[in-house]
Design a protein around this motif. Structure first.
Motif, PDB file in Angstrom:
ATOM      1  N   PRO A 191      11.144  22.585 -53.535  1.00 36.82           N
ATOM      2  CA  PRO A 191      12.377  22.400 -54.294  1.00 36.82           C
ATOM      3  C   PRO A 191      13.217  21.237 -53.786  1.00 36.82           C
ATOM      4  O   PRO A 191      13.285  21.005 -52.590  1.00 36.82           O
ATOM      5  CB  PRO A 191      13.117  23.718 -54.090  1.00 36.82           C
ATOM      6  CG  PRO A 191      12.535  24.319 -52.875  1.00 36.82           C
ATOM      7  CD  PRO A 191      11.148  23.826 -52.772  1.00 36.82           C
ATOM      8  N   VAL A 192      13.800  20.507 -54.718  1.00 41.90           N
ATOM      9  CA  VAL A 192      14.653  19.369 -54.362  1.00 41.90           C
ATOM     10  C   VAL A 192      16.058  19.677 -54.858  1.00 41.90           C
ATOM     11  O   VAL A 192      16.249  20.064 -56.004  1.00 41.90           O
ATOM     12  CB  VAL A 192      14.121  18.076 -55.023  1.00 41.90           C
ATOM     13  CG1 VAL A 192      15.085  16.938 -54.831  1.00 41.90           C
ATOM     14  CG2 VAL A 192      12.759  17.702 -54.440  1.00 41.90           C
ATOM     15  N   PHE A 193      17.033  19.555 -53.970  1.00 37.37           N
ATOM     16  CA  PHE A 193      18.412  19.874 -54.338  1.00 37.37           C
ATOM     17  C   PHE A 193      19.280  18.629 -54.308  1.00 37.37           C
ATOM     18  O   PHE A 193      19.071  17.737 -53.504  1.00 37.37           O
ATOM     19  CB  PHE A 193      19.006  20.893 -53.360  1.00 37.37           C
ATOM     20  CG  PHE A 193      18.250  22.184 -53.306  1.00 37.37           C
ATOM     21  CD1 PHE A 193      18.015  22.915 -54.448  1.00 37.37           C
ATOM     22  CD2 PHE A 193      17.753  22.659 -52.101  1.00 37.37           C
ATOM     23  CE1 PHE A 193      17.317  24.108 -54.397  1.00 37.37           C
ATOM     24  CE2 PHE A 193      17.049  23.843 -52.050  1.00 37.37           C
ATOM     25  CZ  PHE A 193      16.832  24.568 -53.193  1.00 37.37           C
ATOM     26  N   GLN A 194      20.259  18.621 -55.159  1.00 32.00           N
ATOM     27  CA  GLN A 194      21.260  17.553 -55.114  1.00 32.00           C
ATOM     28  C   GLN A 194      22.422  18.078 -54.279  1.00 32.00           C
ATOM     29  O   GLN A 194      22.714  19.267 -54.307  1.00 32.00           O
ATOM     30  CB  GLN A 194      21.720  17.238 -56.543  1.00 32.00           C
ATOM     31  CG  GLN A 194      22.277  15.846 -56.718  1.00 32.00           C
ATOM     32  CD  GLN A 194      21.202  14.773 -56.665  1.00 32.00           C
ATOM     33  OE1 GLN A 194      20.114  14.979 -57.167  1.00 32.00           O
ATOM     34  NE2 GLN A 194      21.517  13.639 -56.067  1.00 32.00           N
ATOM     35  N   ASN A 195      23.054  17.208 -53.520  1.00 31.46           N
ATOM     36  CA  ASN A 195      24.199  17.565 -52.655  1.00 31.46           C
ATOM     37  C   ASN A 195      23.863  18.687 -51.674  1.00 31.46           C
ATOM     38  O   ASN A 195      24.644  19.588 -51.444  1.00 31.46           O
ATOM     39  CB  ASN A 195      25.427  17.988 -53.470  1.00 31.46           C
ATOM     40  CG  ASN A 195      25.922  16.866 -54.324  1.00 31.46           C
ATOM     41  OD1 ASN A 195      25.836  15.704 -53.940  1.00 31.46           O
ATOM     42  ND2 ASN A 195      26.410  17.210 -55.494  1.00 31.46           N
ATOM     43  N   GLY A 196      22.652  18.638 -51.127  1.00 29.04           N
ATOM     44  CA  GLY A 196      22.276  19.580 -50.076  1.00 29.04           C
ATOM     45  C   GLY A 196      22.021  20.988 -50.567  1.00 29.04           C
ATOM     46  O   GLY A 196      21.832  21.898 -49.776  1.00 29.04           O
ATOM     47  N   GLU A 228      23.953  23.128 -51.887  1.00 27.07           N
ATOM     48  CA  GLU A 228      24.985  24.061 -51.436  1.00 27.07           C
ATOM     49  C   GLU A 228      25.223  25.194 -52.426  1.00 27.07           C
ATOM     50  O   GLU A 228      25.629  26.280 -52.054  1.00 27.07           O
ATOM     51  CB  GLU A 228      26.293  23.315 -51.166  1.00 27.07           C
ATOM     52  CG  GLU A 228      26.329  22.824 -49.727  1.00 27.07           C
ATOM     53  CD  GLU A 228      27.206  21.632 -49.522  1.00 27.07           C
ATOM     54  OE1 GLU A 228      27.972  21.289 -50.452  1.00 27.07           O
ATOM     55  OE2 GLU A 228      27.135  21.026 -48.454  1.00 27.07           O
ATOM     56  N   LYS A 236      25.597  14.674 -44.887  1.00 31.44           N
ATOM     57  CA  LYS A 236      26.684  15.326 -45.630  1.00 31.44           C
ATOM     58  C   LYS A 236      27.968  14.527 -45.541  1.00 31.44           C
ATOM     59  O   LYS A 236      28.945  14.808 -46.224  1.00 31.44           O
ATOM     60  CB  LYS A 236      26.924  16.729 -45.054  1.00 31.44           C
ATOM     61  CG  LYS A 236      25.887  17.730 -45.476  1.00 31.44           C
ATOM     62  CD  LYS A 236      26.106  19.049 -44.783  1.00 31.44           C
ATOM     63  CE  LYS A 236      24.982  20.009 -45.077  1.00 31.44           C
ATOM     64  NZ  LYS A 236      25.028  21.160 -44.160  1.00 31.44           N
ATOM     65  N   ASN A 244      24.326   9.773 -53.146  1.00 29.00           N
ATOM     66  CA  ASN A 244      23.879  11.162 -53.053  1.00 29.00           C
ATOM     67  C   ASN A 244      22.383  11.214 -53.279  1.00 29.00           C
ATOM     68  O   ASN A 244      21.910  10.967 -54.388  1.00 29.00           O
ATOM     69  CB  ASN A 244      24.605  12.037 -54.082  1.00 29.00           C
ATOM     70  CG  ASN A 244      25.989  12.401 -53.603  1.00 29.00           C
ATOM     71  OD1 ASN A 244      26.182  12.822 -52.470  1.00 29.00           O
ATOM     72  ND2 ASN A 244      26.976  12.189 -54.462  1.00 29.00           N
ATOM     73  N   LEU A 245      21.652  11.466 -52.201  1.00 31.25           N
ATOM     74  CA  LEU A 245      20.193  11.480 -52.294  1.00 31.25           C
ATOM     75  C   LEU A 245      19.692  12.888 -52.585  1.00 31.25           C
ATOM     76  O   LEU A 245      20.278  13.863 -52.115  1.00 31.25           O
ATOM     77  CB  LEU A 245      19.581  10.984 -50.988  1.00 31.25           C
ATOM     78  CG  LEU A 245      19.840   9.513 -50.647  1.00 31.25           C
ATOM     79  CD1 LEU A 245      19.594   9.251 -49.180  1.00 31.25           C
ATOM     80  CD2 LEU A 245      18.983   8.596 -51.494  1.00 31.25           C
ATOM     81  N   PRO A 246      18.585  12.998 -53.356  1.00 35.91           N
ATOM     82  CA  PRO A 246      18.017  14.335 -53.588  1.00 35.91           C
ATOM     83  C   PRO A 246      17.422  14.866 -52.290  1.00 35.91           C
ATOM     84  O   PRO A 246      16.619  14.195 -51.659  1.00 35.91           O
ATOM     85  CB  PRO A 246      16.930  14.090 -54.640  1.00 35.91           C
ATOM     86  CG  PRO A 246      16.613  12.648 -54.552  1.00 35.91           C
ATOM     87  CD  PRO A 246      17.813  11.956 -54.021  1.00 35.91           C
ATOM     88  N   GLN A 247      17.846  16.072 -51.889  1.00 34.44           N
ATOM     89  CA  GLN A 247      17.399  16.606 -50.605  1.00 34.44           C
ATOM     90  C   GLN A 247      16.351  17.686 -50.787  1.00 34.44           C
ATOM     91  O   GLN A 247      16.335  18.366 -51.794  1.00 34.44           O
ATOM     92  CB  GLN A 247      18.586  17.183 -49.843  1.00 34.44           C
ATOM     93  CG  GLN A 247      19.653  16.153 -49.612  1.00 34.44           C
ATOM     94  CD  GLN A 247      20.852  16.739 -48.886  1.00 34.44           C
ATOM     95  OE1 GLN A 247      20.849  17.885 -48.473  1.00 34.44           O
ATOM     96  NE2 GLN A 247      21.879  15.933 -48.744  1.00 34.44           N
ATOM     97  N   GLY A 248      15.516  17.825 -49.798  1.00 33.70           N
ATOM     98  CA  GLY A 248      14.502  18.873 -49.851  1.00 33.70           C
ATOM     99  C   GLY A 248      14.378  19.536 -48.502  1.00 33.70           C
ATOM    100  O   GLY A 248      14.892  19.026 -47.511  1.00 33.70           O
ATOM    101  N   PHE A 249      13.673  20.656 -48.473  1.00 37.23           N
ATOM    102  CA  PHE A 249      13.484  21.366 -47.203  1.00 37.23           C
ATOM    103  C   PHE A 249      12.628  20.537 -46.248  1.00 37.23           C
ATOM    104  O   PHE A 249      12.757  20.654 -45.040  1.00 37.23           O
ATOM    105  CB  PHE A 249      12.833  22.733 -47.458  1.00 37.23           C
ATOM    106  CG  PHE A 249      13.747  23.696 -48.150  1.00 37.23           C
ATOM    107  CD1 PHE A 249      14.985  24.011 -47.591  1.00 37.23           C
ATOM    108  CD2 PHE A 249      13.381  24.298 -49.339  1.00 37.23           C
ATOM    109  CE1 PHE A 249      15.832  24.911 -48.231  1.00 37.23           C
ATOM    110  CE2 PHE A 249      14.223  25.192 -49.981  1.00 37.23           C
ATOM    111  CZ  PHE A 249      15.452  25.488 -49.431  1.00 37.23           C
TER     112      PHE A 249
END
Lengths: 102, 171
Positions: free
Chosen positions: A35-40, A42, B103, B112-117
């Motif tokens: 899964p890829v999230f925007q803004n961490g 949250e 953050k 704002n970069l797309p973040q992943g686990f």
């Protein structure tokens, strides 16, 4: 001029390494359907305070900062003691061995 | 000749100051729960600039060893060279993954970069590896650290006390 050139070489090396890492992680996470999230992400994360987690963004007290510093220093010191002492001991031993003259 | 010696002395002093600063900065930045995320991120970004200066000051050694590494070089130099490359790769991964999951720094720049686990676990892993490599790097340069600290910190302090005690005796 020489220094600027060297700085550019270092930055290019950094950029190449970052590019390789970014493409590898991007490829592996897309193939694993991670899964890829925007803004961490949250919005999806649980209420950390409610679940007993401490919020990282707030930071700790002066004592807490000192504890982190001491903890990491102890780890580095242990590695230094484990590596530097035997290394110096071996070097001294090597120097102490008399050279035979044929 | 004298000019070259003075230049080398100044370079060694600068290197010592920068190395101590990088070392302390990393020790603080390695524990974001204690220092806070803003301090953690800005300290790491400024450490990147310090690393560039550290590499510039070690440039001659890097070039000489890169030329000799395949042919004439002893095992300690080889280990040092490989360890330094490992550190460079690890610090790059650490910085990149840190910037992606940032953050404070990246949002403050409007990115704002797309973040992943994957990035989060990569950041944790590279940070743990970096602490190990930092310890090994310090251990392999321990003799240089001890000599330089003695020459540029303890000896000047000792001289300062000895001259002041001599002044007391003459007074």
């Amino acid at each position: 001029m020489k220094t600027v050139g060297r700085v550019l070489i270092i930055l290019i090396a950094f950029a190449i390494m970052m590019g390789i890492t970014y493409s590898i992680v991007g490829a592996s996470s897309s193939s694993n359907n991670m899964p890829v999230f925007q803004n961490g992400g949250e919005r999806f994360s649980p209420n950390r305070e409610q679940h007993g987690f401490r919020d990282e963004s707030r930071g700790g007290s002066g004592f807490g900062m000192l504890f982190g510093l001491v903890k990491n220093s102890v780890i580095v010191t242990m590695i230094v003691v484990l590596v530097a002492l035997p290394k110096n001991f071996l070097q001294q031993k090597r120097r102490a061995v008399p050279v035979r003259i044929k | 000749m004298t000019e070259t010696i003075t230049k080398t002395k100044n370079q060694t002093k600068t290197k010592l100051v920068i190395d101590i600063a990088i070392f302390i900065a990393f020790l603080i930045a390695m524990d974001p729960r204690s220092s806070g995320i803003a301090v953690h991120e800005w300290l790491a970004v400024s450490a990147l600039a310090a690393i560039v200066v550290h590499l510039l000051l070690s440039w001659d050694w890097i070039m000489q060893t890169s030329r000799r590494i395949i042919g004439k070089s002893n095992s300690q130099t080889r280990i040092n060279y490989i360890l330094n490359w490992a550190m460079f790769i690890d610090v790059t991964i650490l910085m990149l993954s840190g910037l992606v999951i940032s953050k404070v720094v990246m949002p403050s720049l409007g990115i704002n970069l797309p973040q992943g686990f994957a990035w989060r676990s990569l950041h944790d892993l590279s940070a743990n590896v970096f602490l190990l490599l930092l310890g090994l790097h310090t251990a392999l340069h321990w003799n240089w650290i001890v000599d330089t600290v003695k020459r540029y910190i303890f000896q000047p302090i000792g001289r300062l006390f000895s001259t002041s005690s001599r002044k007391d005796i003459t007074a």
